[in-house]
Write a protein that holds these residues in place. Structure first.
Motif, PDB file in Angstrom:
ATOM      1  N   GLU A 172       0.832  -1.206   0.000  1.00  0.00           N
ATOM      2  CA  GLU A 172       0.000   0.000   0.000  1.00  0.00           C
ATOM      3  C   GLU A 172       0.868   1.259   0.000  1.00  0.00           C
ATOM      4  O   GLU A 172       0.542   2.266   0.617  1.00  0.00           O
ATOM      5  CB  GLU A 172      -0.961   0.023   1.192  1.00  0.00           C
ATOM      6  CG  GLU A 172      -1.801  -1.216   1.349  1.00  0.00           C
ATOM      7  CD  GLU A 172      -2.684  -1.521   0.164  1.00  0.00           C
ATOM      8  OE1 GLU A 172      -2.937  -0.624  -0.669  1.00  0.00           O
ATOM      9  OE2 GLU A 172      -3.116  -2.674   0.042  1.00  0.00           O
ATOM     10  N   ALA A 173       1.973   1.218  -0.708  1.00  0.00           N
ATOM     11  CA  ALA A 173       2.870   2.370  -0.843  1.00  0.00           C
ATOM     12  C   ALA A 173       3.598   2.265  -2.172  1.00  0.00           C
ATOM     13  O   ALA A 173       3.706   1.181  -2.742  1.00  0.00           O
ATOM     14  CB  ALA A 173       3.886   2.410   0.300  1.00  0.00           C
ATOM     15  N   THR A 174       4.075   3.388  -2.685  1.00  0.00           N
ATOM     16  CA  THR A 174       4.836   3.366  -3.925  1.00  0.00           C
ATOM     17  C   THR A 174       6.170   2.660  -3.717  1.00  0.00           C
ATOM     18  O   THR A 174       6.632   2.465  -2.596  1.00  0.00           O
ATOM     19  CB  THR A 174       5.104   4.793  -4.431  1.00  0.00           C
ATOM     20  OG1 THR A 174       5.920   5.472  -3.472  1.00  0.00           O
ATOM     21  CG2 THR A 174       3.828   5.554  -4.669  1.00  0.00           C
ATOM     22  N   TRP A 175       6.805   2.331  -4.830  1.00  0.00           N
ATOM     23  CA  TRP A 175       8.097   1.641  -4.780  1.00  0.00           C
ATOM     24  C   TRP A 175       9.138   2.459  -4.025  1.00  0.00           C
ATOM     25  O   TRP A 175       9.812   1.944  -3.125  1.00  0.00           O
ATOM     26  CB  TRP A 175       8.564   1.344  -6.198  1.00  0.00           C
ATOM     27  CG  TRP A 175       9.903   0.684  -6.287  1.00  0.00           C
ATOM     28  CD1 TRP A 175      11.078   1.250  -6.666  1.00  0.00           C
ATOM     29  CD2 TRP A 175      10.201  -0.675  -5.973  1.00  0.00           C
ATOM     30  NE1 TRP A 175      12.102   0.322  -6.627  1.00  0.00           N
ATOM     31  CE2 TRP A 175      11.585  -0.869  -6.203  1.00  0.00           C
ATOM     32  CE3 TRP A 175       9.440  -1.759  -5.525  1.00  0.00           C
ATOM     33  CZ2 TRP A 175      12.214  -2.092  -6.007  1.00  0.00           C
ATOM     34  CZ3 TRP A 175      10.073  -2.973  -5.320  1.00  0.00           C
ATOM     35  CH2 TRP A 175      11.442  -3.142  -5.559  1.00  0.00           C
ATOM     36  N   ASP A 176       9.292   3.728  -4.392  1.00  0.00           N
ATOM     37  CA  ASP A 176      10.319   4.553  -3.751  1.00  0.00           C
ATOM     38  C   ASP A 176      10.046   4.714  -2.264  1.00  0.00           C
ATOM     39  O   ASP A 176      10.969   4.683  -1.438  1.00  0.00           O
ATOM     40  CB  ASP A 176      10.399   5.923  -4.429  1.00  0.00           C
ATOM     41  CG  ASP A 176      11.025   5.847  -5.820  1.00  0.00           C
ATOM     42  OD1 ASP A 176      11.756   4.872  -6.074  1.00  0.00           O
ATOM     43  OD2 ASP A 176      10.773   6.738  -6.634  1.00  0.00           O
ATOM     44  N   THR A 177       8.780   4.891  -1.891  1.00  0.00           N
ATOM     45  CA  THR A 177       8.439   4.991  -0.469  1.00  0.00           C
ATOM     46  C   THR A 177       8.755   3.689   0.251  1.00  0.00           C
ATOM     47  O   THR A 177       9.294   3.683   1.365  1.00  0.00           O
ATOM     48  CB  THR A 177       6.952   5.333  -0.304  1.00  0.00           C
ATOM     49  OG1 THR A 177       6.678   6.584  -0.926  1.00  0.00           O
ATOM     50  CG2 THR A 177       6.577   5.421   1.168  1.00  0.00           C
ATOM     51  N   THR A 178       8.421   2.573  -0.387  1.00  0.00           N
ATOM     52  CA  THR A 178       8.692   1.266   0.207  1.00  0.00           C
ATOM     53  C   THR A 178      10.170   1.085   0.507  1.00  0.00           C
ATOM     54  O   THR A 178      10.561   0.627   1.593  1.00  0.00           O
ATOM     55  CB  THR A 178       8.203   0.145  -0.733  1.00  0.00           C
ATOM     56  OG1 THR A 178       6.789   0.258  -0.909  1.00  0.00           O
ATOM     57  CG2 THR A 178       8.532  -1.228  -0.175  1.00  0.00           C
ATOM     58  N   LEU A 179      11.014   1.452  -0.455  1.00  0.00           N
ATOM     59  CA  LEU A 179      12.454   1.316  -0.243  1.00  0.00           C
ATOM     60  C   LEU A 179      12.950   2.253   0.854  1.00  0.00           C
ATOM     61  O   LEU A 179      13.839   1.902   1.637  1.00  0.00           O
ATOM     62  CB  LEU A 179      13.211   1.582  -1.542  1.00  0.00           C
ATOM     63  CG  LEU A 179      12.934   0.625  -2.699  1.00  0.00           C
ATOM     64  CD1 LEU A 179      13.920   0.873  -3.833  1.00  0.00           C
ATOM     65  CD2 LEU A 179      12.996  -0.831  -2.258  1.00  0.00           C
ATOM     66  N   ASP A 180      12.395   3.459   0.918  1.00  0.00           N
ATOM     67  CA  ASP A 180      12.755   4.382   1.991  1.00  0.00           C
ATOM     68  C   ASP A 180      12.414   3.788   3.360  1.00  0.00           C
ATOM     69  O   ASP A 180      13.208   3.845   4.303  1.00  0.00           O
ATOM     70  CB  ASP A 180      12.016   5.712   1.825  1.00  0.00           C
ATOM     71  CG  ASP A 180      12.640   6.593   0.762  1.00  0.00           C
ATOM     72  OD1 ASP A 180      13.749   6.273   0.301  1.00  0.00           O
ATOM     73  OD2 ASP A 180      12.017   7.605   0.395  1.00  0.00           O
TER      74      ASP A 180
END
Length: 636
Positions: free
Chosen positions: A283-291
């Motif tokens: 439930e988050a974008t890829w870049d947010t997930t990696l952050d």
């Protein structure tokens, strides 16, 4: 860490292809197959390439006009993050402590803002520029969506400077369409497209259109990949099958004031057998997930998978324990896979991600000897609460729109029945596209969700469609019936799960579920379940009921003096006499004591108590082997 919510869009300038602005051509084809053919001819794209790319994005489905988990719309997956519901993350929804270890303070991660900066989340803008069709129409009109995808492919081909109508010469354009930023992932995407072309495909889409891609032998020009200028992926540290486009982006194991994070060191499988693979949706974008996963104060999981192209990043080694499933016993015995997605409810998953995920799970299951069934390959929504107070706050991803049947087809383990109802069990297996429960609350509380395929089957208290739903006292302590809200699985079973047959009347079948008899519509002409065989657990003779647990923890006498025993607390449910529940596995009792940064002090505590995992409700649960009898499910 990046916490930007700004939308940064890179739209390449390019000449509009001849005829591309003709968005209102006279007498456009009415059938879907004809629409693909017309778009392919208009933009000079080989029809097989256009069909192959669309299949790998959406399997030619329209998904009720809703965005995918990476903001993609329509059968060509044109992305528009601004139009999609960006919501929050499932890690801040509810009260679940992802670590799930009652020996430590409750963990409440703060996810921060979403990062929506990736250009791959705004391909609809370039498609609009190339076609002259507005973005809203490209999202919602299927024919224009197909034209937009064809225009993008033609644009990528022109950028490569290739002038050819041979499908083999479109490998580079297909790889570019994926949006991948590394060579291995772009190649994996293109290879899957050309494998689909070689094998052919035929199916009826979710809106009733019969589609066909004739098998065609193609030897693609893979040398074009080097001209895309993509980065090389270092797979040396990642535990993945070769060629999948998998990279190592480690989660931090660091001390900080007040604690440490964001996982625990271990030595699996030597110290503990890995029993489960847990499927999540971020439930988050890829870049947010990696952050998030690279934040030592946050939580962790072993792998992240990107929706648009199937790219994989590993963060925690399989030997170590990630804080991911909300139940410490399950965490210590599992590997967690987070699949990209930020629209928290009612979204769909790309074929590219399904295929990458299935390849990874096949690899992990073979390496760690994990059976490929729904007792071991489980959703986060199948993980039990640890004690009564945590049941209500457990997360429910990946939700009722994750296509378990298709996923297990890709795993090479399709759900197949055996025998007759006398086999004693059912394996839930509705037709995904036509099975459309009337869920509510996907976007607005109480409002109907878009009509779309689902793997969920609804249970009733009686064999009729207007009967009340069952009651889950863990989710509804007041004893009220379950609801059709998207996250309320009080009275809901999922594809691949097995249950003991309790009764049959006409087109209705009853199963044992949370101590109740739950009925579901199962007509012979369109069955929603397969007759199956296996083991069941029932209370030993003379017992009115037996306790049900959320963890398989050892007895107090098994703990060494320096470790405080974990209390064996039953959940609020009981397994009554006369009822049977499908057995997933029989296991010993374990507790992994890891309450400090110093991994040298970590200890695996094993007891003499044995447990049986049963499919008790929507979630699995555990009963003590000494409390039950195990027997073949065949009707007696």
């Amino acid at each position: 860490m990046r916490r930007s919510s700004a939308i940064i869009v890179a739209v390449a300038t390019a000449s509009v292809a001849v005829g591309a602005v003709n968005a209102t051509a006279e007498s456009p084809p009415a059938d879907r197959q004809g629409q693909y053919a017309a778009a392919a001819e208009e933009f000079g794209v080989p029809a097989s390439v256009l069909l192959g790319v669309s299949y790998l994005e959406s399997r030619w489905n329209v998904n009720a006009g809703t965005p995918s988990t990476s903001a993609g719309y329509g059968p060509m997956h044109l992305t528009d993050v601004a139009a999609a519901n960006t919501g929050g993350t499932h890690h801040d929804d509810g009260t679940e402590d992802p670590r799930g270890d009652t020996a430590r303070p409750t963990l409440r991660p703060e996810p921060g803002e979403l990062d929506l900066s990736s250009p791959t989340l705004r391909t609809v803008e370039l498609a609009a520029d190339l076609t002259g069709v507005d973005e809203a129409t490209l999202r919602t009109d299927v024919r224009q969506n197909i034209r937009g995808g064809a225009a993008l492919l033609a644009h990528h081909q022109r950028e490569l400077g290739v002038d050819s109508d041979r499908p083999a010469d479109w490998y580079g354009a297909v790889a570019r369409y994926s949006g991948a930023t590394d060579t291995a992932t772009a190649a994996n995407f293109a290879d899957e497209v050309f494998a689909t072309i070689a094998e052919g495909a035929e199916r009826v889409t979710d809106d009733g259109q019969r589609m066909r891609l004739a098998a065609r032998a193609v030897d693609p020009n893979t040398g074009q990949l080097a001209r895309l200028g993509l980065r090389q992926t270092d797979e040396d540290e990642a535990e993945c099958p070769r060629g999948l486009g998998c990279e190592w982006l480690p989660a931090p194991y660091e001390e900080f004031e007040g604690g440490y994070g964001n996982h625990d060191k271990a030595n699996r499988p030597e110290s503990q057998k890995i029993e489960y693979i847990v499927i999540h949706d971020t439930e988050a974008t890829w870049d947010t997930t990696l952050d998030l996963v690279q934040d030592p104060t946050y939580v962790s999981w072993q792998y992240s998978l990107r929706s648009a192209d199937g790219h994989i990043a590993q963060h925690v080694k399989a030997k170590d324990v990630a804080w991911q499933a909300g139940n410490w016993y399950v965490n210590s015995k599992s590997i967690g896979l987070e699949h990209e997605g930020f629209a928290a409810q009612g979204t769909w998953y790309t074929e590219a991600m399904y295929r990458s995920s299935a390849k990874l799970v096949r690899y992990l299951a073979a390496k760690h000897r994990i059976p490929l069934d729904r007792a071991h390959i489980i959703g986060h929504d199948n993980v039990p609460g640890t004690v009564p107070s945590t049941v209500r706050g457990m997360h429910w991803d990946p939700g009722p729109y994750w296509d378990w049947a298709h996923y297990f087809d890709l795993l090479g383990k399709p759900f197949r029945g055996v025998g007759t109802p006398r086999a004693g069990l059912v394996t839930i297996n509705p037709d995904f596209d036509t099975n459309r429960p009337a869920f509510t609350g996907c976007e607005v509380e109480g409002e109907p969700c878009p009509s779309r395929g689902s793997t969920s089957v609804i249970l009733r208290t009686e064999p009729r469609s207007d009967a009340p739903l069952l009651t889950d006292i863990g989710l509804h302590p007041d004893g009220s019936p379950g609801t059709m809200h998207i996250s309320d699985h009080s009275s809901r079973v999922e594809t691949g799960q097995q249950y003991a047959i309790a009764d049959r009347r006409g087109d209705w079948t009853a199963i044992w579920y949370l101590g109740q008899k739950g009925w579901f519509h199962n007509p012979r002409h369109a069955p929603t379940a397969e007759w199956s065989i296996g083991l069941t657990a029932t209370p030993k003779r003379g017992r009115e009921s037996v306790p049900v647990y959320g963890r398989a923890y050892p007895e107090a006498s098994a703990y060494p003096e320096h470790i405080t025993p974990q209390e064996i607390v039953p959940l609020q449910y009981t397994l009554p006499a006369g009822q049977e529940y499908a057995v997933g596995l029989v296991t010993g009792s374990e507790y992994y004591w890891a309450v400090s940064y110093d991994a040298g002090n970590h200890t695996v505590v094993r007891g003499k108590t044995k447990y049986v995992q049963v499919q008790f409700g929507h979630r699995v649960a555990y009963v003590k082997l000494a409390d039950v009898d195990l027997r073949p499910s065949v009707s007696r």
